[in-house]
Design a protein around this motif. Structure first.
Motif, PDB file in Angstrom:
ATOM      1  N   ALA A   1      37.336  39.960  48.507  1.00  9.24           N
ATOM      2  CA  ALA A   1      36.880  39.229  47.433  1.00  9.24           C
ATOM      3  C   ALA A   1      35.813  39.976  46.503  1.00  9.24           C
ATOM      4  O   ALA A   1      35.914  39.638  45.364  1.00  9.24           O
ATOM      5  CB  ALA A   1      36.608  37.676  48.020  1.00  9.24           C
ATOM      6  N   ARG A   2      34.786  40.255  47.151  1.00  9.01           N
ATOM      7  CA  ARG A   2      33.654  40.860  46.316  1.00  9.01           C
ATOM      8  C   ARG A   2      34.128  42.093  45.529  1.00  9.01           C
ATOM      9  O   ARG A   2      33.850  42.664  44.475  1.00  9.01           O
ATOM     10  CB  ARG A   2      32.443  41.408  47.042  1.00  9.01           C
TER      11      ARG A   2
ATOM     12  N   TYR B   1      37.276  42.550  44.442  1.00  8.98           N
ATOM     13  CA  TYR B   1      38.234  42.078  43.602  1.00  8.98           C
ATOM     14  C   TYR B   1      37.601  41.506  42.344  1.00  8.98           C
ATOM     15  O   TYR B   1      37.930  41.620  41.273  1.00  8.98           O
ATOM     16  CB  TYR B   1      39.274  41.005  43.991  1.00  8.98           C
ATOM     17  N   GLU B   2      36.584  40.701  42.698  1.00 11.21           N
ATOM     18  CA  GLU B   2      35.655  40.162  41.554  1.00 11.21           C
ATOM     19  C   GLU B   2      35.093  41.382  40.638  1.00 11.21           C
ATOM     20  O   GLU B   2      34.967  41.424  39.552  1.00 11.21           O
ATOM     21  CB  GLU B   2      34.309  39.254  42.251  1.00 11.21           C
TER      22      GLU B   2
ATOM     23  N   ALA C   1      40.669  37.545  43.957  1.00 10.90           N
ATOM     24  CA  ALA C   1      39.096  37.258  44.562  1.00 10.90           C
ATOM     25  C   ALA C   1      39.021  35.761  44.844  1.00 10.90           C
ATOM     26  O   ALA C   1      38.774  35.183  45.911  1.00 10.90           O
ATOM     27  CB  ALA C   1      38.137  37.501  43.487  1.00 10.90           C
TER      28      ALA C   1
ATOM     29  N   ASN D   1      41.753  33.791  45.416  1.00  6.44           N
ATOM     30  CA  ASN D   1      42.640  33.460  46.565  1.00  6.44           C
ATOM     31  C   ASN D   1      41.699  33.691  48.186  1.00  6.44           C
ATOM     32  O   ASN D   1      41.948  33.170  48.939  1.00  6.44           O
ATOM     33  CB  ASN D   1      43.913  34.275  46.442  1.00  6.44           C
ATOM     34  N   ASP D   2      40.913  34.975  48.062  1.00  5.28           N
ATOM     35  CA  ASP D   2      40.376  35.161  49.306  1.00  5.28           C
ATOM     36  C   ASP D   2      38.972  34.232  49.652  1.00  5.28           C
ATOM     37  O   ASP D   2      39.158  33.835  50.768  1.00  5.28           O
ATOM     38  CB  ASP D   2      39.826  36.488  49.244  1.00  5.28           C
ATOM     39  N   VAL D   3      38.583  33.674  48.819  1.00  2.00           N
ATOM     40  CA  VAL D   3      37.270  32.938  48.875  1.00  2.00           C
ATOM     41  C   VAL D   3      37.682  31.542  49.373  1.00  2.00           C
ATOM     42  O   VAL D   3      37.072  31.013  50.223  1.00  2.00           O
ATOM     43  CB  VAL D   3      36.250  32.833  48.175  1.00  2.00           C
TER      44      VAL D   3
ATOM     45  N   ALA E   1      31.099  32.503  50.612  1.00  2.00           N
ATOM     46  CA  ALA E   1      32.121  32.232  50.095  1.00  2.00           C
ATOM     47  C   ALA E   1      32.067  31.298  48.865  1.00  2.00           C
ATOM     48  O   ALA E   1      32.632  31.295  47.669  1.00  2.00           O
ATOM     49  CB  ALA E   1      33.437  31.693  51.142  1.00  2.00           C
TER      50      ALA E   1
ATOM     51  N   GLU F   1      32.950  32.010  44.943  1.00  2.00           N
ATOM     52  CA  GLU F   1      33.872  31.042  44.449  1.00  2.00           C
ATOM     53  C   GLU F   1      33.319  30.502  43.158  1.00  2.00           C
ATOM     54  O   GLU F   1      33.849  30.466  42.109  1.00  2.00           O
ATOM     55  CB  GLU F   1      34.318  29.982  45.160  1.00  2.00           C
TER      56      GLU F   1
END
Length: 171
Positions: A124-125, A127-128, A136, A138-140, A153, A157
C-alpha cells in the motif's frame, strides 16, 4: 530397546534443537523430516544475518541473504512470506525507482500468506508513492478488516483518501 519418546535431537553449529515427531508412521505428512528441519534452521540463521545487514543499511547484502534463506525453505513455508516482505523493505529503502520490485516481492509474500498485513501495508505504501491510490486504498482496507485497530493502516487510509479527494475534486 527403550520406548521411542517421539523426540529427536539435531545438532547444528553450536545449537542443539529438540524435535517432536508427530504420532503416526514415519511416512505421515505430519512427521518431521530431519532434512527439511535442518534446512529451516539454516534458513533462520541466514535470515538473521540478512537482518543484521539490513540494520547496518547494507540492503543489497541483506537481499542476498534473504534470497539464500528462501531457497532453503519449502515453497509454501510461512517464513517465505516474511522473507519476501523483508526483501520488499530493502527495495523500498533503495528508493522510489525500486518500488515496483517491492510490490512484486509483496505479491510473492501474499501468495504464501494472503492475509499478511505487513506485506499488504508495504505494498500500500508503494502504491501510494506511485500514485496508484485505488490499489493502496484497497490494501489498507483489507488490513483494517483483519485488524480494525491497526494504526499504520488507518494512517495510510487517511492520507490516501485525502489524496483521492484532491485528485478528483481539485481539477
Amino acid at each position: 530397546m527403550g520406548k521411542n519418546s517421539g523426540k529427536n535431537k539435531i545438532e547444528w553449529g553450536s545449537k542443539s534443537f529438540e524435535l517432536r515427531r508427530s504420532r503416526g508412521s514415519e511416512n505421515s505428512p505430519k512427521a518431521i523430516d530431519k532434512d527439511t528441519t535442518m534446512f529451516i534452521l539454516m534458513s533462520q540463521e541466514v535470515k538473521d544475518e540478512g537482518n543484521k545487514l539490513f540494520q547496518s543499511k547494507d540492503y543489497e547484502g541483506a537481499m542476498l541473504n534473504y534470497e539464500k534463506a528462501i531457497k532453503l525453505l519449502p515453497r509454501n513455508h510461512i517464513d517465505v512470506s516474511h522473507l519476501r516482505s523483508n526483501m520488499a523493505a530493502c527495495y523500498m529503502q533503495l528508493g522510489i525507482n525500486e518500488f515496483p520490485r517491492a510490490i512484486h516481492e509483496c505479491n510473492l509474500a501474499l501468495e504464501v500468506a494472503p492475509k499478511y498485513s505487513k506485506a499488504l501495508l508495504k505494498r500500500a505504501r508503494c502504491y501510494e508513492a506511485l500514485n496508484q491510490l485505488d490499489l493502496a486504498l484497497n490494501d489498507v482496507r483489507t488490513v483494517l478488516k483483519l485488524e480494525p485497530n491497526n494504526f499504520m493502516a488507518a494512517e495510510i487510509e487517511g492520507r490516501v483518501k485525502t489524496a483521492i479527494k484532491k485528485k478528483y475534486f481539485c481539477r
